[in-house]
Design a protein around this motif. Structure first.
Motif, short mmCIF file in Angstrom:
data_model
loop_
_atom_site.label_atom_id
_atom_site.label_comp_id
_atom_site.label_asym_id
_atom_site.label_seq_id
_atom_site.Cartn_x
_atom_site.Cartn_y
_atom_site.Cartn_z
N ASN A 126 0.84 -1.20 0.00
CA ASN A 126 0.00 0.00 0.00
C ASN A 126 0.87 1.25 0.00
O ASN A 126 1.81 1.37 0.79
CB ASN A 126 -0.89 -0.05 1.25
N LEU A 127 0.55 2.18 -0.90
CA LEU A 127 1.27 3.45 -0.98
C LEU A 127 0.28 4.55 -1.31
O LEU A 127 -0.58 4.38 -2.18
CB LEU A 127 2.36 3.38 -2.06
N GLY A 128 0.43 5.70 -0.66
CA GLY A 128 -0.39 6.85 -1.00
C GLY A 128 -0.10 7.32 -2.41
O GLY A 128 1.06 7.57 -2.76
N ALA A 129 -1.13 7.43 -3.24
CA ALA A 129 -0.91 7.87 -4.61
C ALA A 129 -0.26 9.24 -4.66
O ALA A 129 0.54 9.53 -5.57
CB ALA A 129 -2.25 7.90 -5.37
N VAL A 130 -0.55 10.09 -3.70
CA VAL A 130 0.03 11.44 -3.70
C VAL A 130 1.55 11.40 -3.62
O VAL A 130 2.23 12.34 -4.05
CB VAL A 130 -0.56 12.28 -2.55
N GLN A 131 2.12 10.32 -3.10
CA GLN A 131 3.58 10.21 -3.00
C GLN A 131 4.24 10.17 -4.38
O GLN A 131 5.44 10.41 -4.50
CB GLN A 131 3.97 8.99 -2.17
N LEU A 132 3.45 9.87 -5.41
CA LEU A 132 3.99 9.92 -6.77
C LEU A 132 4.34 11.34 -7.19
O LEU A 132 5.04 11.55 -8.18
CB LEU A 132 2.98 9.30 -7.76
N ASN A 133 3.85 12.33 -6.43
CA ASN A 133 4.24 13.73 -6.65
C ASN A 133 5.32 14.19 -5.68
O ASN A 133 5.68 15.37 -5.67
CB ASN A 133 3.02 14.64 -6.51
N TYR A 134 5.83 13.28 -4.87
CA TYR A 134 6.84 13.64 -3.87
C TYR A 134 8.05 12.71 -3.95
O TYR A 134 8.61 12.29 -2.94
CB TYR A 134 6.23 13.60 -2.47
N GLY A 135 8.44 12.38 -5.18
CA GLY A 135 9.69 11.66 -5.37
C GLY A 135 9.57 10.16 -5.51
O GLY A 135 10.57 9.47 -5.74
N TYR A 136 8.38 9.62 -5.34
CA TYR A 136 8.18 8.18 -5.49
C TYR A 136 7.73 7.87 -6.91
O TYR A 136 7.09 8.68 -7.58
CB TYR A 136 7.13 7.68 -4.50
N GLU A 167 0.68 17.09 8.99
CA GLU A 167 1.84 16.84 8.15
C GLU A 167 1.46 16.52 6.70
O GLU A 167 2.24 15.96 5.94
CB GLU A 167 2.66 15.65 8.70
N GLY A 168 0.24 16.86 6.31
CA GLY A 168 -0.33 16.40 5.05
C GLY A 168 0.42 16.83 3.79
O GLY A 168 0.99 17.92 3.73
N ASP A 169 0.40 15.95 2.79
CA ASP A 169 0.93 16.24 1.46
C ASP A 169 -0.24 16.60 0.55
O ASP A 169 -1.15 15.79 0.36
CB ASP A 169 1.67 15.01 0.91
N LEU A 170 -0.21 17.79 -0.03
CA LEU A 170 -1.41 18.35 -0.65
C LEU A 170 -1.35 18.49 -2.17
O LEU A 170 -2.32 18.95 -2.78
CB LEU A 170 -1.71 19.72 -0.02
N ASN A 171 -0.28 18.10 -2.80
CA ASN A 171 -0.18 18.24 -4.26
C ASN A 171 -0.73 17.00 -4.95
O ASN A 171 0.00 16.03 -5.19
CB ASN A 171 1.27 18.49 -4.68
N PHE A 172 -2.01 17.03 -5.29
CA PHE A 172 -2.66 15.92 -6.00
C PHE A 172 -2.74 16.19 -7.51
O PHE A 172 -3.50 15.52 -8.20
CB PHE A 172 -4.06 15.68 -5.43
N GLU A 173 -1.97 17.13 -8.00
CA GLU A 173 -2.04 17.52 -9.41
C GLU A 173 -1.43 16.45 -10.32
O GLU A 173 -0.37 15.88 -10.02
CB GLU A 173 -1.30 18.85 -9.60
N ASP A 174 -2.12 16.17 -11.44
CA ASP A 174 -1.59 15.30 -12.50
C ASP A 174 -1.15 13.92 -11.99
O ASP A 174 -0.12 13.38 -12.43
CB ASP A 174 -0.40 15.97 -13.21
N LEU A 175 -1.94 13.34 -11.12
CA LEU A 175 -1.59 12.01 -10.60
C LEU A 175 -1.96 10.90 -11.58
O LEU A 175 -1.30 9.85 -11.59
CB LEU A 175 -2.30 11.76 -9.27
#
Length: 351
Positions: A126-136, A167-175
């Motif tokens: 399991n991985l947060g999809a938003v992490q694809l915008n944070y280097g993953y 601590e939320g990651d908020l960039n859900f753009e172009d996922l």
């Protein structure tokens, strides 16, 4: 410091879910609008009723999944090992909580490495999809799969949780293009799930067209992660704003119907407020294929694998009772039964 922050957050999540009211206010799964029509002459032997199915090319005793809950803390290690032992014994699929922590440090890695406790059932990383915008990307996703020996990977969508989380990651753009790349290149199937606010048919169509193999709707009616994050937030603005979203989300029933009406053949996992085998049977009659249980197993998992097994056995028994009550001897007959009322409208024409 980042590793310590994740570990602490995971422990706080567990304790809040165990001790506080974290369901949305006046928000239900919608399944209460579905009821079954009793069959006084079922013409089947209860002992012949079968819940057997398959998922991710593995056979299961029942169409049930231990939904993603936790990992990355000392308490999570005990919980996940108990869940895994019980899942293997009862032949349920099992999904891990967010496994990002396993890439960011080696503390409590054993909370994710449960393949030895569940060697043969489907296991989902399991991985947060938003992490694809944070280097993953694909490389990190594949590493998670390899480390956990998983049969599949969940990419979870949790925008409302992230905005309330301190601590939320908020960039859900172009996922979506990044999700598509993971689906195309990963060595195992990719599923997408929400975390309790629901996925509708329009979004599911986009995900399916991008290569997602199955959809876990994770609808509203169970744990509200905006409420969980409100309870642990130190930010007065976020805590106050979260109150406005007590009732946010798409009920689980509406998610199932919407996804199934848009995509006839995608496997649907119904999670979000699922508590009983009766709930599970209702979800299957409207289009679900697998049923995910989370918080209903959590307390038992803090105690022992035997206690988790007992809760799982009860859920299976409840579903079999439902099927006996309408005369359905297997899941195919349950899916196609006409002995059901939806919002007062009976599908039974030959009473």
């Amino acid at each position: 410091m980042a590793e310590e922050g994740i570990n602490r957050r995971k422990t706080e999540h567990i304790r809040i879910c165990l001790t506080d009211h974290v369901e949305g206010v006046n928000k239900s799964t919608g399944l209460e609008g579905i009821s079954f029509i009793h069959n006084a002459l079922p013409e089947i032997n209860f002992h012949d009723i079968s819940l057997e199915t398959s998922f991710l090319n593995k056979s299961l005793h029942a169409p049930f999944l231990v939904s993603s809950m936790t990992g990355g803390s000392e308490l999570a290690e005990k919980i996940n090992q108990n869940l895994a032992l019980a899942a293997e014994q009862r032949r349920w699929a099992i999904a891990l909580g967010s496994t990002r922590a396993i890439l960011e440090g080696d503390k409590h890695q054993d909370s994710f490495l449960i393949r030895k406790q569940a060697p043969t059932v489907p296991l989902i990383a399991n991985l947060g999809a938003v992490q694809l915008n944070y280097g993953y990307g694909v490389e990190e996703a594949q590493k998670l799969v390899d480390l956990t020996e998983a049969d599949s990977l969940y990419l979870h969508l949790n925008s409302l949780q992230e905005i309330i989380q301190d601590e939320g990651d908020l960039n859900f753009e172009d996922l979506l293009p990044k999700i598509e790349e993971v689906c195309r290149k990963l060595s195992v199937p990719v599923g997408v799930k929400e975390v309790g606010f629901g996925i509708d048919g329009t979004v599911s169509r986009k995900l399916y067209d991008a290569g997602v193999s199955y959809i876990d709707v994770a609808g509203a009616g169970g744990t509200s992660w905006s409420q969980v994050e409100k309870l642990r937030s130190k930010d007065p603005l976020r805590k106050a704003a979260a109150e406005a979203f007590n009732n946010w989300g798409i009920p689980t029933k509406d998610c199932i119907v919407s996804v199934r009406s848009n995509i006839a053949d995608v496997p649907i996992v119904a999670s979000g407020g699922m508590k009983t085998g009766l709930d599970a049977a209702k979800a299957i009659t409207i289009g679900a294929d697998m049923i995910g249980f989370a918080r209903s197993l959590l307390q038992a998992a803090t105690e022992s694998a035997e206690e988790v097994n007992r809760v799982m056995e009860q859920i299976e028994f409840e579903m079999k009772i439902t099927m006996f009550g309408i005369g359905a001897k297997d899941l195919n007959e349950l899916k196609n039964t006409n002995r059901v009322e939806i919002m007062g409208r009976s599908l039974l024409t030959d009473q």
